[in-house]
Design a protein around this motif. Structure first.
Motif, short mmCIF file in Angstrom:
data_model
loop_
_atom_site.label_atom_id
_atom_site.label_comp_id
_atom_site.label_asym_id
_atom_site.label_seq_id
_atom_site.Cartn_x
_atom_site.Cartn_y
_atom_site.Cartn_z
N ARG A 10 -8.99 9.98 -3.00
CA ARG A 10 -9.16 9.18 -2.36
C ARG A 10 -7.72 8.11 -2.51
O ARG A 10 -7.45 8.13 -4.59
CB ARG A 10 -10.38 7.93 -2.09
CG ARG A 10 -11.32 8.78 -1.14
CD ARG A 10 -12.05 7.81 -1.11
NE ARG A 10 -12.28 6.45 -0.42
CZ ARG A 10 -13.31 5.86 -0.63
NH1 ARG A 10 -14.67 6.28 -1.16
NH2 ARG A 10 -13.41 4.35 0.06
N ARG A 11 -7.38 7.55 -2.34
CA ARG A 11 -5.62 6.98 -2.69
C ARG A 11 -6.31 5.53 -3.57
O ARG A 11 -7.07 4.51 -2.82
CB ARG A 11 -5.14 6.02 -1.87
CG ARG A 11 -4.22 7.43 -0.69
CD ARG A 11 -3.42 7.66 0.26
NE ARG A 11 -3.06 8.22 0.58
CZ ARG A 11 -1.90 8.28 2.21
NH1 ARG A 11 -1.58 7.57 2.99
NH2 ARG A 11 -1.81 9.62 2.65
N LYS A 19 -7.64 9.37 4.23
CA LYS A 19 -5.93 9.21 3.40
C LYS A 19 -6.16 9.19 1.84
O LYS A 19 -7.09 8.45 1.24
CB LYS A 19 -5.60 7.51 2.90
CG LYS A 19 -5.34 7.27 5.07
CD LYS A 19 -5.06 5.13 4.56
CE LYS A 19 -4.33 4.52 5.94
NZ LYS A 19 -4.49 3.76 5.39
N SER A 67 -8.63 4.20 -0.95
CA SER A 67 -8.54 4.31 1.30
C SER A 67 -9.98 4.41 1.28
O SER A 67 -10.71 5.35 0.45
CB SER A 67 -6.91 4.40 1.06
OG SER A 67 -6.95 6.24 0.53
#
Length: 269
Positions: A77-78, A46, A42
């Motif tokens: 990050r995701r 995020k 992402s």
């Protein structure tokens, strides 16, 4: 992410067919996949939750521990679908499509001017640079139906953002780190000069053999060596008869080793 190559081809082909049914020529559309569906991670805004932040979500904490164990080397990050797999979000990651087409924006303006003249007295693009969702669904019903069908097929949301043909605004000129403007590394699904990734000269898919060459037998290695080691007769030079001219008999090349028990040793099939 989340598709097989076959599904991806069907996904893109049916999307272009929907545009055509809505009266939009695909040559007037640029389509790019954004977000985790294309980049796996992402955006910078995020981040993946830390283990210690999940004290009130024991199941998510258990899944996180099962995923990483004692390792502290975790992504900031995701990753794709991470929040859904941890049970922190109710839906998997979406497909975020940027559709860049001034033709669509003009068609939407005309459609809503005729059917809902008071709906958009101000900024038709909603102040954020892309087409209002209701305006999009009303102008392109076939595309809206396509989106609904594929959400069910893939089991994940599809987000459609329609911009002018120039694409989203380049927010980096304002000093912002996040911007969805055109970039060299964008995942391009379709654009006028590159109509679908597998139908373009830039495609890595090999071309099928031309007519007449598919069934033509390849020369053997021995025949190829023979051609490379025999002398070439000059044009208009009469062919010698070995019976009348013994000196013309071809001799085996000096570098060729006679067949023996070692021939073929270590040769891979």
């Amino acid at each position: 992410m989340g598709m097989t190559p076959t599904l991806y081809q069907q996904f893109g082909t049916e999307m272009l067919e929907a545009f055509t049914r809505d009266g939009i020529d695909p040559s007037q559309v640029d389509i790019r996949l954004k977000g985790t569906g294309a980049g796996f991670f992402s955006g910078l805004h995020k981040t993946l939750p830390l283990q210690e932040s999940l004290t009130d979500r024991p199941e998510a904490a258990r899944r996180m521990n099962e995923w990483f164990g004692d390792s502290r080397e975790r992504p900031v990050r995701r990753p794709y679908d991470a929040m859904w797999r941890l049970g922190l979000e109710s839906e998997p990651s979406d497909f975020d499509l940027d559709i860049n087409s001034t033709a669509i924006v003009r068609a939407a303006r005309e459609h809503w001017k005729t059917t809902h003249p008071d709906r958009y007295p101000g900024d038709f693009m909603g102040g954020h640079g892309y087409l209002d969702k209701q305006a999009l669904a009303g102008t392109l019903p076939a595309l809206a139906a396509w989106s609904k069908k594929w959400e069910e097929e893939l089991g994940r949301p599809i987000s459609l953002g329609v911009f002018e043909s120039s694409g989203p605004f380049d927010a980096t000129v304002l000093g912002r780190a996040l911007s969805s403007h055109f970039k060299e590394n964008d995942w391009v699904i379709h654009r006028p000069d590159r109509p679908m990734a597998w139908q373009t000269p830039k495609s890595r898919v090999p071309e099928p053999p031309t007519a007449g060459t598919a069934d033509r037998p390849r020369p053997s290695a021995a025949a190829a060596r023979s051609r490379s080691t025999t002398s070439t007769r000059k044009p208009n030079q009469p062919k010698r008869d070995p019976a009348k001219d013994p000196g013309s008999k071809q001799q085996p090349p000096q570098h060729r080793r006679p067949d023996g028990p070692e021939t073929g040793r270590g040769r891979s099939r």
